[in-house]
Motif scaffolding. Structure first.
Motif, PDB file in Angstrom:
ATOM      1  N   ARG A  79       0.815  -1.215   0.000  1.00 33.41           N
ATOM      2  CA  ARG A  79       0.000   0.000   0.000  1.00 33.41           C
ATOM      3  C   ARG A  79       0.854   1.273   0.000  1.00 33.41           C
ATOM      4  NH1 ARG A  79      -5.511  -1.099   1.186  1.00 33.41           N
ATOM      5  NH2 ARG A  79      -5.841  -3.263   1.825  1.00 33.41           N
ATOM      6  N   THR A  80       2.118   1.151  -0.352  1.00 35.49           N
ATOM      7  CA  THR A  80       2.950   2.328  -0.580  1.00 35.49           C
ATOM      8  C   THR A  80       3.208   2.438  -2.072  1.00 35.49           C
ATOM      9  OG1 THR A  80       4.036   2.160   1.572  1.00 35.49           O
ATOM     10  CG2 THR A  80       5.148   3.457  -0.116  1.00 35.49           C
ATOM     11  N   LEU A  81       2.848   3.571  -2.634  1.00 36.81           N
ATOM     12  CA  LEU A  81       3.075   3.815  -4.056  1.00 36.81           C
ATOM     13  C   LEU A  81       4.434   4.482  -4.228  1.00 36.81           C
ATOM     14  CD1 LEU A  81       1.504   3.705  -6.861  1.00 36.81           C
ATOM     15  CD2 LEU A  81       1.174   6.165  -6.505  1.00 36.81           C
ATOM     16  N   TYR A  82       5.360   3.781  -4.884  1.00 37.30           N
ATOM     17  CA  TYR A  82       6.670   4.335  -5.212  1.00 37.30           C
ATOM     18  C   TYR A  82       6.675   4.824  -6.655  1.00 37.30           C
ATOM     19  CZ  TYR A  82       8.479   2.289  -0.891  1.00 37.30           C
ATOM     20  OH  TYR A  82       8.704   1.985   0.428  1.00 37.30           O
ATOM     21  N   ALA A  83       7.366   5.913  -6.910  1.00 39.26           N
ATOM     22  CA  ALA A  83       7.419   6.477  -8.261  1.00 39.26           C
ATOM     23  C   ALA A  83       8.845   6.878  -8.603  1.00 39.26           C
ATOM     24  CB  ALA A  83       6.505   7.696  -8.374  1.00 39.26           C
ATOM     25  N   THR A  84       9.299   6.452  -9.772  1.00 36.73           N
ATOM     26  CA  THR A  84      10.582   6.893 -10.300  1.00 36.73           C
ATOM     27  C   THR A  84      10.358   8.112 -11.193  1.00 36.73           C
ATOM     28  OG1 THR A  84      10.341   5.202 -12.038  1.00 36.73           O
ATOM     29  CG2 THR A  84      11.783   4.687 -10.174  1.00 36.73           C
ATOM     30  N   THR A  85      11.360   9.008 -11.203  1.00 35.85           N
ATOM     31  CA  THR A  85      11.230  10.247 -11.961  1.00 35.85           C
ATOM     32  C   THR A  85      12.513  10.505 -12.743  1.00 35.85           C
ATOM     33  OG1 THR A  85      12.056  11.714 -10.195  1.00 35.85           O
ATOM     34  CG2 THR A  85       9.711  11.146 -10.154  1.00 35.85           C
ATOM     35  N   ALA A  86      12.502  11.548 -13.557  1.00 34.89           N
ATOM     36  CA  ALA A  86      13.642  11.845 -14.429  1.00 34.89           C
ATOM     37  C   ALA A  86      13.979  13.327 -14.405  1.00 34.89           C
ATOM     38  CB  ALA A  86      13.346  11.409 -15.862  1.00 34.89           C
ATOM     39  N   ALA A  87      15.242  13.613 -14.733  1.00 34.37           N
ATOM     40  CA  ALA A  87      15.707  14.998 -14.789  1.00 34.37           C
ATOM     41  C   ALA A  87      16.377  15.333 -16.116  1.00 34.37           C
ATOM     42  CB  ALA A  87      16.693  15.275 -13.651  1.00 34.37           C
ATOM     43  N   LYS A  88      16.559  14.361 -16.991  1.00 29.57           N
ATOM     44  CA  LYS A  88      17.383  14.562 -18.184  1.00 29.57           C
ATOM     45  C   LYS A  88      16.787  15.570 -19.163  1.00 29.57           C
ATOM     46  CE  LYS A  88      15.764  10.865 -21.327  1.00 29.57           C
ATOM     47  NZ  LYS A  88      15.625  11.680 -22.529  1.00 29.57           N
ATOM     48  N   HIS A  89      15.496  15.805 -19.092  1.00 25.92           N
ATOM     49  CA  HIS A  89      14.828  16.700 -20.034  1.00 25.92           C
ATOM     50  C   HIS A  89      14.902  18.164 -19.619  1.00 25.92           C
ATOM     51  CE1 HIS A  89      12.129  15.934 -16.742  1.00 25.92           C
ATOM     52  NE2 HIS A  89      11.288  16.843 -17.150  1.00 25.92           N
ATOM     53  N   LEU A  90      15.465  18.437 -18.443  1.00 30.52           N
ATOM     54  CA  LEU A  90      15.453  19.787 -17.894  1.00 30.52           C
ATOM     55  C   LEU A  90      16.748  20.540 -18.186  1.00 30.52           C
ATOM     56  CD1 LEU A  90      13.942  18.959 -14.391  1.00 30.52           C
ATOM     57  CD2 LEU A  90      12.738  19.950 -16.347  1.00 30.52           C
ATOM     58  N   ASP A  91      16.622  21.828 -18.516  1.00 31.48           N
ATOM     59  CA  ASP A  91      17.793  22.691 -18.608  1.00 31.48           C
ATOM     60  C   ASP A  91      18.081  23.275 -17.225  1.00 31.48           C
ATOM     61  OD1 ASP A  91      15.833  24.639 -18.239  1.00 31.48           O
ATOM     62  OD2 ASP A  91      15.923  25.373 -20.301  1.00 31.48           O
ATOM     63  N   ALA A  92      19.025  24.194 -17.148  1.00 31.03           N
ATOM     64  CA  ALA A  92      19.420  24.743 -15.847  1.00 31.03           C
ATOM     65  C   ALA A  92      18.244  25.428 -15.150  1.00 31.03           C
ATOM     66  CB  ALA A  92      20.580  25.728 -16.026  1.00 31.03           C
ATOM     67  N   ALA A  93      17.440  26.167 -15.904  1.00 31.84           N
ATOM     68  CA  ALA A  93      16.288  26.838 -15.299  1.00 31.84           C
ATOM     69  C   ALA A  93      15.275  25.811 -14.813  1.00 31.84           C
ATOM     70  CB  ALA A  93      15.644  27.789 -16.311  1.00 31.84           C
ATOM     71  N   GLY A  94      15.107  24.741 -15.584  1.00 29.94           N
ATOM     72  CA  GLY A  94      14.190  23.688 -15.185  1.00 29.94           C
ATOM     73  C   GLY A  94      14.639  22.998 -13.910  1.00 29.94           C
ATOM     74  N   ARG A  95      15.945  22.802 -13.778  1.00 31.02           N
ATOM     75  CA  ARG A  95      16.458  22.165 -12.555  1.00 31.02           C
ATOM     76  C   ARG A  95      16.225  23.049 -11.340  1.00 31.02           C
ATOM     77  NH1 ARG A  95      19.325  17.736 -12.533  1.00 31.02           N
ATOM     78  NH2 ARG A  95      18.256  17.732 -10.525  1.00 31.02           N
ATOM     79  N   THR A  96      16.283  24.357 -11.543  1.00 31.01           N
ATOM     80  CA  THR A  96      15.995  25.279 -10.447  1.00 31.01           C
ATOM     81  C   THR A  96      14.530  25.187 -10.040  1.00 31.01           C
ATOM     82  OG1 THR A  96      17.742  26.802 -11.159  1.00 31.01           O
ATOM     83  CG2 THR A  96      16.019  27.698  -9.730  1.00 31.01           C
ATOM     84  N   ARG A  97      13.640  25.053 -11.044  1.00 32.27           N
ATOM     85  CA  ARG A  97      12.207  24.931 -10.755  1.00 32.27           C
ATOM     86  C   ARG A  97      11.873  23.580 -10.124  1.00 32.27           C
ATOM     87  NH1 ARG A  97      11.858  26.851 -16.060  1.00 32.27           N
ATOM     88  NH2 ARG A  97      11.279  24.749 -16.757  1.00 32.27           N
ATOM     89  N   GLU A  98      12.638  22.543 -10.489  1.00 32.58           N
ATOM     90  CA  GLU A  98      12.334  21.189 -10.037  1.00 32.58           C
ATOM     91  C   GLU A  98      13.552  20.573  -9.339  1.00 32.58           C
ATOM     92  OE1 GLU A  98      10.619  18.592 -12.972  1.00 32.58           O
ATOM     93  OE2 GLU A  98       9.696  20.258 -14.045  1.00 32.58           O
ATOM     94  N   PRO A  99      13.890  21.032  -8.151  1.00 29.54           N
ATOM     95  CA  PRO A  99      15.083  20.511  -7.478  1.00 29.54           C
ATOM     96  C   PRO A  99      14.979  19.026  -7.110  1.00 29.54           C
ATOM     97  CG  PRO A  99      13.805  21.901  -5.987  1.00 29.54           C
ATOM     98  CD  PRO A  99      13.229  22.081  -7.359  1.00 29.54           C
ATOM     99  N   LEU A 100      13.765  18.475  -7.080  1.00 23.43           N
ATOM    100  CA  LEU A 100      13.589  17.066  -6.722  1.00 23.43           C
ATOM    101  C   LEU A 100      13.473  16.156  -7.943  1.00 23.43           C
ATOM    102  CD1 LEU A 100      11.094  17.426  -3.742  1.00 23.43           C
ATOM    103  CD2 LEU A 100      13.532  16.907  -3.626  1.00 23.43           C
ATOM    104  N   ALA A 101      13.630  16.700  -9.142  1.00 25.82           N
ATOM    105  CA  ALA A 101      13.582  15.857 -10.336  1.00 25.82           C
ATOM    106  C   ALA A 101      14.666  14.790 -10.263  1.00 25.82           C
ATOM    107  CB  ALA A 101      13.770  16.703 -11.592  1.00 25.82           C
ATOM    108  N   GLY A 102      14.329  13.573 -10.644  1.00 23.22           N
ATOM    109  CA  GLY A 102      15.277  12.477 -10.582  1.00 23.22           C
ATOM    110  C   GLY A 102      15.339  11.793  -9.236  1.00 23.22           C
TER     111      GLY A 102
END
Length: 296
Positions: free
Chosen positions: A252-275
């Motif tokens: 009953r725990t939902l685990y999710a994998t995510t990605a960061a490869k599609h983000l540029d520097a500004a995107g990484r700033t907006r999404e610090p938890l990507a990946g």
């Protein structure tokens, strides 16, 4: 169908991974296993004590699923291999597409009878050279889908009689009926997702037979009824959710994998938890992950 009650998804391992994928709960380890395709890594997260362990793979790795003998079947760009976590070794099994060196293995699932089904894709994400394959006895592979650029899945209904697989760039989730010998019939469109809502990535099925889809560039995970009706959407603080899996002692725990490869520097700033690897509690449990027993 039961409405899923959940808290907001929270990061449990901030890996900063370019492309996390393939989460699977392995009961014998009481741990979630998953991969980072672009970093050539296998990861294991054990929530009861927080243990985290990683292994290096010899090539891009799309999945790592448990075999009955304690090892794992992994999908590399070079083909199927047996991975032994005891010594970190990789033993080649077969390459289903030796004539397509630009392809790589991407996602996979095991049906209730122990057969491995896996997908391939064009690593450049352009040419329609990817398919869904089935591993049979004597290590023979059979292609079971039409070619697409990026295949994802498959996943299976609780009784194993329905398979779901994804044409990611086409925004389409397909369903088909599975015969006892693994033959597919009645392939049909299960659901379509508009590009504005993200691209359908890996599918997973829960104990009620509902299909969960991670949305790449969609900031969410969706849950569909077995009839293809959208039941709900869970929002995430990152844009690319690649796949979910159910874990924990009660699944009953939902685990999710995510990605960061599609983000540029500004995107990484907006999404610090990507990946990162995320988790949240849900009311509807998942299904135990079968082990691979066929074709080994």
């Amino acid at each position: 169908m039961t409405s899923v009650v959940h808290a907001a998804p929270a990061p449990v391992w901030a890996l900063d991974g370019p492309l996390l994928e393939g989460p699977v709960w392995v009961e014998r380890d009481a741990a979630l296993w998953f991969v980072d395709i672009k970093s050539h890594r296998i990861h294991r997260f054990r929530p009861n004590d927080g243990e985290r362990q990683s292994w290096a793979a010899p090539a891009q790795i799309g999945f790592c699923l448990p075999a009955a003998d304690g090892r794992f079947v992994a999908g590399l760009q070079t083909g199927l291999v047996l991975f032994d976590p005891a010594d970190g070794s990789f033993t080649p099994l077969l390459d289903p597409e030796p004539d397509l060196p630009g392809n790589r293995l991407n996602d996979a699932a095991v049906d209730p009878s122990g057969r491995l089904w896996f997908g391939t894709m064009d690593d450049a994400e352009e040419a329609s050279t990817g398919r869904i394959w089935r591993l049979d006895e004597d290590r023979r592979c059979a292609a079971v889908s039409e070619p697409v650029a990026i295949s994802n899945g498959p996943a299976f209904s609780p009784d194993g009689r329905t398979i779901y697989h994804v044409d990611t760039l086409g925004g389409t989730i397909y369903a088909a009926s599975v015969a006892a010998d693994g033959t597919l019939t009645d392939t049909r469109i299960f659901a379509r997702i508009a590009p504005a809502d993200g691209y359908p990535d890996g599918p997973t099925v829960d104990a009620e037979g509902c299909v969960w889809i991670g949305l790449y560039n969609g900031h969410a995970v969706r849950r569909y009824s077995p009839a293809g009706e959208l039941l709900e959407s869970i929002a995430f603080p990152v844009s690319a959710i690649t796949k979910v899996a159910f874990g924990g002692p009660d699944l009953r725990t939902l685990y999710a994998t995510t990605a960061a490869k599609h983000l540029d520097a500004a995107g990484r700033t907006r999404e610090p938890l990507a990946g990162a690897l995320f988790a949240c509690p849900v009311d509807v449990p998942g299904l135990p992950a079968p082990t691979v027993t066929v074709g080994l």
